[in-house]
Design a protein around this motif. Sequence first.
Motif, mmCIF file in Angstrom:
data_model
loop_
_atom_site.group_PDB
_atom_site.id
_atom_site.type_symbol
_atom_site.label_atom_id
_atom_site.label_comp_id
_atom_site.label_asym_id
_atom_site.label_seq_id
_atom_site.Cartn_x
_atom_site.Cartn_y
_atom_site.Cartn_z
ATOM 1 N N LYS A 53 1.104 -1.176 0.263
ATOM 2 C CA LYS A 53 0.010 0.210 -0.094
ATOM 3 C C LYS A 53 0.853 1.509 0.259
ATOM 4 O O LYS A 53 0.500 2.199 -0.883
ATOM 5 C CB LYS A 53 -0.825 -0.517 1.254
ATOM 6 N N ASN A 54 1.791 1.431 0.751
ATOM 7 C CA ASN A 54 2.664 2.626 0.935
ATOM 8 C C ASN A 54 3.388 2.577 -0.922
ATOM 9 O O ASN A 54 3.583 3.741 -1.241
ATOM 10 C CB ASN A 54 3.164 2.201 1.816
ATOM 11 N N ASP A 55 4.093 1.448 -0.951
ATOM 12 C CA ASP A 55 4.925 1.683 -2.199
ATOM 13 C C ASP A 55 3.329 1.696 -3.390
ATOM 14 O O ASP A 55 4.734 2.987 -3.906
ATOM 15 C CB ASP A 55 5.575 0.139 -2.809
ATOM 16 N N LYS A 83 10.871 7.273 4.091
ATOM 17 C CA LYS A 83 11.562 5.815 3.560
ATOM 18 C C LYS A 83 12.178 5.520 3.842
ATOM 19 O O LYS A 83 12.503 4.109 3.094
ATOM 20 C CB LYS A 83 11.088 6.204 1.974
ATOM 21 N N GLU A 84 13.209 6.424 3.406
ATOM 22 C CA GLU A 84 14.750 5.351 3.247
ATOM 23 C C GLU A 84 15.339 5.454 4.594
ATOM 24 O O GLU A 84 16.192 4.328 5.067
ATOM 25 C CB GLU A 84 15.890 6.529 2.986
ATOM 26 N N LEU A 85 14.791 6.051 5.704
ATOM 27 C CA LEU A 85 14.790 5.897 7.168
ATOM 28 C C LEU A 85 14.805 4.953 7.325
ATOM 29 O O LEU A 85 14.698 3.969 8.367
ATOM 30 C CB LEU A 85 14.745 7.102 7.896
ATOM 31 N N SER A 86 13.232 4.707 7.508
ATOM 32 C CA SER A 86 12.597 3.540 7.403
ATOM 33 C C SER A 86 12.616 2.457 6.615
ATOM 34 O O SER A 86 12.565 1.256 7.734
ATOM 35 C CB SER A 86 10.772 3.709 6.621
ATOM 36 N N THR A 161 2.834 11.261 17.584
ATOM 37 C CA THR A 161 2.367 9.703 17.027
ATOM 38 C C THR A 161 3.550 8.993 17.827
ATOM 39 O O THR A 161 3.588 8.159 17.895
ATOM 40 C CB THR A 161 1.440 9.473 16.409
ATOM 41 N N VAL A 162 4.772 9.368 16.613
ATOM 42 C CA VAL A 162 5.596 9.302 16.806
ATOM 43 C C VAL A 162 6.511 9.252 17.315
ATOM 44 O O VAL A 162 7.009 7.958 18.154
ATOM 45 C CB VAL A 162 6.715 10.171 15.508
ATOM 46 N N LYS A 206 6.247 0.631 9.442
ATOM 47 C CA LYS A 206 5.306 0.962 8.326
ATOM 48 C C LYS A 206 4.060 2.850 8.585
ATOM 49 O O LYS A 206 2.783 2.375 7.799
ATOM 50 C CB LYS A 206 4.352 -0.278 7.835
ATOM 51 N N GLU A 207 3.416 1.613 10.170
ATOM 52 C CA GLU A 207 1.813 2.632 10.047
ATOM 53 C C GLU A 207 2.708 4.171 9.997
ATOM 54 O O GLU A 207 1.700 5.174 10.021
ATOM 55 C CB GLU A 207 1.640 2.741 11.254
ATOM 56 N N THR A 208 3.902 4.297 10.138
ATOM 57 C CA THR A 208 4.496 5.575 10.274
ATOM 58 C C THR A 208 5.018 6.318 9.108
ATOM 59 O O THR A 208 4.509 6.780 8.304
ATOM 60 C CB THR A 208 5.761 5.961 11.505
ATOM 61 N N GLU A 209 4.843 5.464 8.422
ATOM 62 C CA GLU A 209 5.201 6.133 6.975
ATOM 63 C C GLU A 209 4.024 6.173 5.897
ATOM 64 O O GLU A 209 3.861 7.390 5.480
ATOM 65 C CB GLU A 209 6.039 4.242 5.534
ATOM 66 N N SER A 210 3.253 5.694 6.228
ATOM 67 C CA SER A 210 1.448 5.755 5.628
ATOM 68 C C SER A 210 1.347 7.249 6.758
ATOM 69 O O SER A 210 0.517 7.877 5.673
ATOM 70 C CB SER A 210 1.008 4.366 6.248
#
Length: 211
Positions: A53-55, A83-86, A161-162, A206-210
Amino acid sequence: MAQSNLSPRQKMINLMYLIFIAMLAMNMSKEVLSAFGYMNVKLEGGNATITQKNDNAFKSLATKAIDQSAKYASLKKKADRIKELSNTFYTYLADLKATLLEDIDDPTDFEKMDGSDKLDQYFFTGGGINEKGQEFLDNLKTYRDAVNTVLGKDYAAINPTVYQRFETEDVKDREGVPQAWLNYHFEGYPLVASITRFTQIQADIKETESD
């Protein structure tokens, strides 16, 4: 049951009762271990889904950054950095799990992952956090702080949240005594429980990315 005037039959019944209770405890333990294992499997499945989903969202943003550069170019830059950090932290956790499971013949045999020695020795020395344990904490803190830096003032609403997802502050135990976050959450736990927690942290990434 310790009285000397008990009959041999009663002593035998009492012994069988103790054995029965021990067997119940063992079965309960196995059920709990299996529950952690199945939770880990579900989390991993969820991580795969949200990764896709994120991609797709990243690809969509990349297209918009080309078509509407003025509006989306700066957003894509932030997204690419997150994305790089994740990816870096997610891969670190995947490698950590692989290291801890490398001598496990069948990683789906959750009932055999009941010991805490492997992780205790990996993260702690003499009850204190060793180099590997500090490395884990440093990776977690680096990810949390770097993401919040990238978000900046424009996305300040996401910062709490993070921070909550990747909090590392000392925790008070049941007696109210402060304990180091790493000791409180990982020391003395069955390996399968710790593996599941690492997978949960991956889910938080992944939730943080989203977000």
